[in-house]
Design an enzyme around this catalytic site. Sequence first.
Site, PDB file in Angstrom:
ATOM      1  N   LYS A 160       0.921  -1.051   0.047  1.00  0.00           N
ATOM      2  CA  LYS A 160      -0.082   0.070   0.098  1.00  0.00           C
ATOM      3  C   LYS A 160       0.851   1.127   0.007  1.00  0.00           C
ATOM      4  CE  LYS A 160      -4.485   0.618   0.224  1.00  0.00           C
ATOM      5  NZ  LYS A 160      -5.576  -0.309  -0.167  1.00  0.00           N
TER       6      LYS A 160
HETATM    7  N1  GLU Z   1      -7.179  -0.169  -3.135  1.00  0.00           N
HETATM    8  C1  GLU Z   1      -8.044  -1.082  -3.509  1.00  0.00           C
HETATM    9  C2  GLU Z   1      -7.744  -2.230  -2.521  1.00  0.00           C
HETATM   10  O1  GLU Z   1      -7.987  -1.620  -1.269  1.00  0.00           O
HETATM   11  C3  GLU Z   1      -7.367  -2.044  -5.054  1.00  0.00           C
HETATM   12  C4  GLU Z   1      -6.212  -2.466  -4.756  1.00  0.00           C
HETATM   13  C5  GLU Z   1      -5.360  -2.886  -6.204  1.00  0.00           C
HETATM   14  O2  GLU Z   1      -6.294  -3.278  -7.237  1.00  0.00           O
HETATM   15  O3  GLU Z   1      -4.387  -3.270  -6.241  1.00  0.00           O
HETATM   16  O4  GLU Z   1      -7.914  -3.304  -2.299  1.00  0.00           O
END
Ligand code: GLU
Length: 420
Positions: A110
């Site tokens: 993240k």
């Molecule tokens: N931000 C989204 C999540 O928390 C998608 C992450 C992604 O597609 O890599 O799952």
Amino acid sequence: MAIKQPKALNPFAEAVAQFDAAADRLNLSQELRAILRAPKRELTVNFPVRMDDGRVEMYTGYRVQHNINRGPAKGGIRFDANVSLDEVRALAMWMTWKCAVVNIPFGGAKGGVIVDPRKLSRTELERLTRRYATEIAGVIGPESDIPAPDVNTNPQVMAWIMDTYSMHRGYSVPAVVTGKPLSIGGSEGRMEATGRGVSVVAREACKALGMELKGARVIIQGFGNVGSITAKLLHEAGCRIVALSDVYGAIHNPDGIDVPVALRYVQEHGALNGLPGAEPVDGKAALELPCDILIPAALEGQLTHLNAPRIQAKLVVEAANGPTTTEADAILHERGIHVVPDILANAGGVTVSYFEWVQDLQHFFWAEDEINQRLEHIMTRSFAAVQAKREEQNCDYRMAAYLLAVARVAEATQVRGIYP
Ligand code: GLU
């Protein structure tokens, strides 16, 4: 007498506590627990951005890769004033379990920048994004770590990241991010994917719990990408959306809100407040209104020990990451309220991100109905696996999802062994 401060919520402590509970039940060795608890890589970047008026402001951003034993690190980037390293660590760990629970070959990561993007102009936002992308360019890449949208980021922000990374390489690298615009290698269905996955999981959970989806009263907290698409799809499925909220407040109509009208209203007015035919209510109070299904689709820590005793839903479907504190989780469980956890409920987004990455690497693109079909298949299969685990282990949905996910990551870690 000193006033006792309320316990500050630390999302990483919450994430580790959830992991520990599953590790206990799986009887994981202390070594394995220590490895899986620790984020593998943490990058903090402090960088200047030139503002439109000529001033220079410093910003802080992060990229954390929690675990990459099952594949490249994967996870979104958020722009938010309350971003912290511990929040990004928690979100990265949740991504590891999320990818494992739906069994796609990614680890968890993240990123985040401490910024309120609403206070920036478009050109300032672009410069901030490009500079942050440059600062983290050493750790991201199609084979190593693939960002995507999250809170307050969108396809345009992904396009700037993809372009910045590609400029440094000298050629286009579409697979470095997912959630891009279609014109540069984005995938059909990606914008809707998280909300679509949430609605599939809500439907499957209703089936499993003997609840009727059609006519079910639903409250959705958050009207961004995830909340608004979930509302639209559940409205189409015949649910009665009785309350909706956004960052400015909430609206309530016990007879059901016309979601397409609400979507158009927000496009025109920028907020739900003032929607004809719905009463304004306090955002926090909206969570406690009568309903069958409650869908938190905003931020962490929304269901706490303070409001969990008053939640009236029979089913909570976590569209946000980490919306329920461990204390609230225990209270809801005790009260017989089922909680379908984030790592399963909102995994539709990263699932279609996986499809986007595969399409980019193969330079071969699929039609939207094929993508939606594959997403439907993965979400229903994953829900069924969690449901079976829950019955086998006589536990709640969160524990069942964690048991499946943590066991998969633990196995990959064990079979790879310790280097050197
Ligand atoms: N931000 C989204 C999540 O928390 C998608 C992450 C992604 O597609 O890599 O799952």
